[in-house]
Structures are given as structure tokens and as C-alpha cells.
Design a protein around this motif. Structure first.
Motif, mmCIF file in Angstrom:
data_model
loop_
_atom_site.group_PDB
_atom_site.id
_atom_site.type_symbol
_atom_site.label_atom_id
_atom_site.label_comp_id
_atom_site.label_asym_id
_atom_site.label_seq_id
_atom_site.Cartn_x
_atom_site.Cartn_y
_atom_site.Cartn_z
ATOM 1 N N VAL A 149 0.852 -1.188 0.000
ATOM 2 C CA VAL A 149 0.000 0.000 0.000
ATOM 3 C C VAL A 149 0.886 1.236 0.000
ATOM 4 C CG1 VAL A 149 -1.736 1.312 1.286
ATOM 5 C CG2 VAL A 149 -1.877 -1.179 1.172
ATOM 6 N N GLU A 150 0.590 2.163 -0.890
ATOM 7 C CA GLU A 150 1.409 3.367 -1.006
ATOM 8 C C GLU A 150 1.302 4.225 0.255
ATOM 9 O OE1 GLU A 150 -0.024 5.357 -4.417
ATOM 10 O OE2 GLU A 150 0.684 3.827 -5.835
ATOM 11 N N PRO A 151 2.368 4.922 0.613
ATOM 12 C CA PRO A 151 2.285 5.839 1.753
ATOM 13 C C PRO A 151 1.241 6.932 1.503
ATOM 14 C CG PRO A 151 4.568 5.450 1.130
ATOM 15 C CD PRO A 151 3.725 4.854 0.047
ATOM 16 N N PHE A 152 0.612 7.365 2.561
ATOM 17 C CA PHE A 152 -0.400 8.411 2.452
ATOM 18 C C PHE A 152 -0.408 9.230 3.729
ATOM 19 C CE2 PHE A 152 -2.426 4.752 4.346
ATOM 20 C CZ PHE A 152 -3.162 5.272 5.388
ATOM 21 N N ARG A 153 -1.091 10.354 3.675
ATOM 22 C CA ARG A 153 -1.284 11.172 4.859
ATOM 23 C C ARG A 153 -2.746 11.155 5.258
ATOM 24 N NH1 ARG A 153 0.636 16.926 3.630
ATOM 25 N NH2 ARG A 153 0.139 16.336 1.475
ATOM 26 N N THR A 154 -3.000 11.261 6.527
ATOM 27 C CA THR A 154 -4.372 11.197 7.024
ATOM 28 C C THR A 154 -5.060 12.557 6.886
ATOM 29 O OG1 THR A 154 -3.654 11.715 9.271
ATOM 30 C CG2 THR A 154 -3.782 9.383 8.654
ATOM 31 N N MET A 155 -6.382 12.523 6.925
ATOM 32 C CA MET A 155 -7.179 13.741 6.832
ATOM 33 C C MET A 155 -7.430 14.288 8.233
ATOM 34 S SD MET A 155 -8.747 15.878 4.825
ATOM 35 C CE MET A 155 -8.902 14.986 3.266
ATOM 36 N N GLY A 156 -6.948 15.472 8.492
ATOM 37 C CA GLY A 156 -7.139 16.094 9.796
ATOM 38 C C GLY A 156 -8.446 16.861 9.880
ATOM 39 N N PRO A 157 -8.763 17.367 11.045
ATOM 40 C CA PRO A 157 -10.058 18.043 11.241
ATOM 41 C C PRO A 157 -10.131 19.453 10.674
ATOM 42 C CG PRO A 157 -8.792 18.095 13.264
ATOM 43 C CD PRO A 157 -8.007 17.258 12.294
ATOM 44 N N TRP A 158 -8.985 20.029 10.288
ATOM 45 C CA TRP A 158 -9.004 21.424 9.829
ATOM 46 C C TRP A 158 -8.376 21.521 8.440
ATOM 47 C CZ3 TRP A 158 -11.420 25.659 11.231
ATOM 48 C CH2 TRP A 158 -11.002 26.874 10.708
ATOM 49 N N PRO A 159 -8.998 22.359 7.540
ATOM 50 C CA PRO A 159 -10.169 23.202 7.816
ATOM 51 C C PRO A 159 -11.508 22.616 7.352
ATOM 52 C CG PRO A 159 -9.102 23.965 5.830
ATOM 53 C CD PRO A 159 -8.307 22.781 6.292
ATOM 54 N N LEU A 160 -11.488 21.774 6.305
ATOM 55 C CA LEU A 160 -12.748 21.388 5.669
ATOM 56 C C LEU A 160 -13.705 20.641 6.601
ATOM 57 C CD1 LEU A 160 -11.505 20.350 2.095
ATOM 58 C CD2 LEU A 160 -12.597 22.477 2.831
ATOM 59 N N PRO A 161 -13.257 19.613 7.353
ATOM 60 C CA PRO A 161 -14.214 18.920 8.230
ATOM 61 C C PRO A 161 -14.832 19.830 9.289
ATOM 62 C CG PRO A 161 -12.273 17.566 7.874
ATOM 63 C CD PRO A 161 -11.963 18.918 7.320
ATOM 64 N N THR A 162 -14.035 20.758 9.806
ATOM 65 C CA THR A 162 -14.567 21.682 10.807
ATOM 66 C C THR A 162 -15.574 22.645 10.189
ATOM 67 O OG1 THR A 162 -12.515 21.541 12.088
ATOM 68 C CG2 THR A 162 -13.954 23.426 12.515
ATOM 69 N N ILE A 163 -15.274 23.133 8.991
ATOM 70 C CA ILE A 163 -16.227 24.004 8.298
ATOM 71 C C ILE A 163 -17.522 23.249 8.012
ATOM 72 C CG2 ILE A 163 -16.651 25.296 6.178
ATOM 73 C CD1 ILE A 163 -13.649 25.894 6.086
ATOM 74 N N ASN A 164 -17.404 22.008 7.572
ATOM 75 C CA ASN A 164 -18.602 21.221 7.302
ATOM 76 C C ASN A 164 -19.404 20.959 8.577
ATOM 77 O OD1 ASN A 164 -18.891 20.888 4.581
ATOM 78 N ND2 ASN A 164 -17.745 18.976 4.463
ATOM 79 N N THR A 165 -18.714 20.783 9.689
ATOM 80 C CA THR A 165 -19.418 20.621 10.961
ATOM 81 C C THR A 165 -20.237 21.863 11.286
ATOM 82 O OG1 THR A 165 -17.673 19.156 11.776
ATOM 83 C CG2 THR A 165 -19.138 20.126 13.414
ATOM 84 N N ALA A 166 -19.626 23.032 11.091
ATOM 85 C CA ALA A 166 -20.343 24.280 11.342
ATOM 86 C C ALA A 166 -21.545 24.423 10.404
ATOM 87 C CB ALA A 166 -19.393 25.463 11.170
ATOM 88 N N LEU A 167 -21.384 24.002 9.154
ATOM 89 C CA LEU A 167 -22.492 24.089 8.197
ATOM 90 C C LEU A 167 -23.653 23.209 8.622
ATOM 91 C CD1 LEU A 167 -20.584 24.059 4.766
ATOM 92 C CD2 LEU A 167 -21.764 25.993 5.828
ATOM 93 N N LEU A 168 -23.361 21.962 9.021
ATOM 94 C CA LEU A 168 -24.441 21.054 9.398
ATOM 95 C C LEU A 168 -25.125 21.507 10.684
ATOM 96 C CD1 LEU A 168 -23.548 17.318 8.674
ATOM 97 C CD2 LEU A 168 -25.210 18.799 7.571
ATOM 98 N N LEU A 169 -24.342 21.950 11.657
ATOM 99 C CA LEU A 169 -24.954 22.432 12.895
ATOM 100 C C LEU A 169 -25.821 23.664 12.631
ATOM 101 C CD1 LEU A 169 -22.003 22.015 15.433
ATOM 102 C CD2 LEU A 169 -24.025 20.563 15.166
ATOM 103 N N THR A 170 -25.361 24.546 11.770
ATOM 104 C CA THR A 170 -26.158 25.726 11.424
ATOM 105 C C THR A 170 -27.432 25.318 10.707
ATOM 106 O OG1 THR A 170 -24.127 27.032 11.214
ATOM 107 C CG2 THR A 170 -26.127 27.937 10.224
ATOM 108 N N SER A 171 -27.338 24.316 9.840
ATOM 109 C CA SER A 171 -28.537 23.858 9.129
ATOM 110 C C SER A 171 -29.569 23.279 10.088
ATOM 111 C CB SER A 171 -28.152 22.814 8.083
ATOM 112 O OG SER A 171 -27.774 21.581 8.678
ATOM 113 N N GLY A 172 -29.100 22.633 11.157
ATOM 114 C CA GLY A 172 -30.046 22.139 12.156
ATOM 115 C C GLY A 172 -30.774 23.280 12.852
ATOM 116 N N VAL A 173 -30.058 24.388 13.084
ATOM 117 C CA VAL A 173 -30.679 25.561 13.702
ATOM 118 C C VAL A 173 -31.708 26.188 12.760
ATOM 119 C CG1 VAL A 173 -30.255 27.883 14.595
ATOM 120 C CG2 VAL A 173 -28.692 26.013 15.175
#
Length: 294
Positions: A149-173
């Protein structure tokens, strides 16, 4: 039956007549499964079968849901039908909880049991250089003891996942504001906040697509990137599919609101879609913590 009920009064329990829709939907699903199975195995016509099945299925569901909407708007649904729909939606969401529970369980089992066991003394002769470390982002780690398996880097929480979290929480509001506006018979306000909710859902999907682009092109993180890659795309991908379905539900509810459907007293179609969207929000919070932060 409805024929024996005075005009303007809902039947005790509406029972629809024989329908072609279940059989027609099954035909569409047959072509979807057949095409998908052939496509992933390299058969060229599989993609066309899949596309045909999805198109067929979409047409059938449009007709089926249209019939249900007409039945509801014509006053055929009594309080008993409303209760049955609520139970049905509740059990459906419970099945979705079990669906995601299985995937969260697979991630837990891989991290807490499989990898430590593979790195134990019992497997030292089989894989002497194995490193039981999560995440598996390099050859010799959990992804690939043999370096396949080729080397890879993991996906961290910033910035896109955190922005998406804010979007979904705002949509719930915004969805909750729209619900309270509907209860107050403020239709214009309801429609406005529903469109905002739909837009936030679309933005989430767009950013998730860009996140996948970043993962493949810059992080070399792919579905084939060992157990980390498979669980990452399995959990986030299925969640994205549920966001897409939920956004479609909210879109059609918004269009129905613009046509004058739903009242403060009777609006389970709205509530059912809202339940589903809030469920999607909760699942994402779990993903955000477990997949991106730990």
C-alpha cells in the motif's frame, strides 16, 4: 373504505387500492444491482444498466410519492394514518442507527482489537517488522507490512471537516427555526429558512467533494489505503449519501410549502424530513470526533 365516508371527512383508516409502484420500483432496483455488480467487475455495459435503473427508479418514486401527496392533500389521511407514518419513520431512523452502528463498530474493532492482535507476540514470526500503530500512513505500519500500500497522509479536522461541521450544525438551527415558524403559521419565514437549510446541505456536499479531491490528489489517501482508507471513505461516503438524500427531502418539502401544503396542525411530511436531517447531524458529530480527531 373512503367510498363510504361523507365528503370532506377522512376515512377511519385509508387503505389504498392495488398499485403498480412496488413492482416497478423492484424492476429499477434489479437493473441498479445488476449494473453495479457488472460495472465493478469491469463489464462495460454495467454502467449503462446502472444509469438506466437509477433513472427508472427515480421516475417510479416520483409517481409513487406524487400519489401519496395527492392522497394526503385530498383529506384521505386521518390521525391514525399520521400515527402509522410516525412509527414507520421512527423505525426507519432506528434502522439507520444500526446501519451506521455497524460501521462505527467495524472501525472500533479494527483499531482496538485487530491491530493490537496483529502486533502481538503471537504474530511476530509472521510479520516481524509490523508496527501496530493507528493511523496506518506508511509502509510497514498497519496498512501494509509488505509495502504493497502506497504511503499516504491522514485527513485532519481542519479546515474542511470543521467548516462542514459548522455548516451542518447551522442547518439544524435554521431547520428548527423553520419548524417553529410553520407552527406559528408564518409560511414566508418557514420557506425562507428552509431554502437556507437546503443551501447549507448543498454547501456541505460540495465541500466534501473537494475534501475527497484533496485526499486523492494531495494526501494520496484512497479507498485502497489500507484499513484506514477503507473505513474513512466508508463512513464519510455513506454519510455524504445520507446528506444528499436528506437535502432532497428538504428540497421537496420546501417546494410543497411554496404550493401551500402543510398546516400548523398537520405537517408530518415536514417533521419526518426534519427528524432525518437531525439524525444526519448527530451521525456527523460522531464521525467528526472519531474519524478526524482520534
Amino acid at each position: 373504505m373512503s367510498t363510504a365516508v361523507p365528503k370532506g371527512q377522512a376515512p377511519y383508516y385509508f387503505v389504498p387500492g392495488p398499485s403498480r409502484h412496488p413492482v416497478m420500483a423492484s424492476i429499477g432496483l434489479f437493473f441498479v444491482i445488476l449494473g453495479a455488480g457488472q460495472w465493478v467487475n469491469g463489464v462495460g455495459w454495467g454502467a449503462y444498466s446502472l444509469a438506466f435503473g437509477l433513472l427508472w427508479w427515480a421516475v417510479v418514486l416520483t409517481q409513487w410519492f406524487g400519489d401519496a401527496i395527492r392522497e394526503s392533500e385530498s383529506g384521505l389521511y386521518s390521525q391514525r394514518i399520521d400515527v402509522s407514518y410516525r412509527w414507520a419513520m421512527a423505525w426507519f431512523i432506528f434502522s439507520e442507527v444500526m446501519f451506521f452502528g455497524a460501521f462505527f463498530g467495524a472501525l472500533y474493532w479494527a483499531r482496538m482489537h485487530v491491530i493490537p492482535n496483529l502486533g502481538s507476540i503471537d504474530n511476530a514470526l509472521l510479520w516481524p517488522d509490523f508496527k501496530a500503530i493507528w493511523p496506518s500512513d506508511a509502509p510497514g505500519y498497519t496498512a501494509s507490512p509488505a509495502g504493497t500500500v502506497e504511503p499516504f497522509r491522514t485527513m485532519g479536522p481542519w479546515p474542511l471537516p470543521t467548516i462542514n461541521t459548522a455548516l451542518l450544525l447551522t442547518s439544524g438551527v435554521t431547520l428548527t427555526i423553520a419548524h417553529h415558524a410553520l407552527l406559528a403559521n408564518q409560511r414566508a419565514k418557514t420557506i425562507g429558512f428552509m431554502w437556507i437549510t437546503v443551501l447549507l446541505g448543498a454547501l456541505f456536499l460540495g465541500l466534501q467533494g473537494y475534501e475527497y479531491y484533496e485526499a486523492y490528489t494531495h494526501l494520496n489517501l484512497k479507498l485502497s489505503s489500507g484499513i484506514y482508507g477503507s473505513t474513512f471513505f466508508m463512513l464519510t461516503g455513506f454519510h455524504g449519501l445520507h446528506v444528499f438524500v436528506g437535502a432532497l427531502m428538504l428540497l421537496f418539502i420546501t417546494l410543497r410549502l411554496q404550493k401551500g401544503h402543510f398546516t400548523p396542525e398537520r405537517h408530518f411530511g415536514f417533521e419526518g424530513a426534519a427528524w432525518y436531517w437531525h439524525f444526519v447531524d448527530v451521525v456527523w458529530l460522531g464521525l467528526y470526533v472519531v474519524v478526524y480527531w482520534t
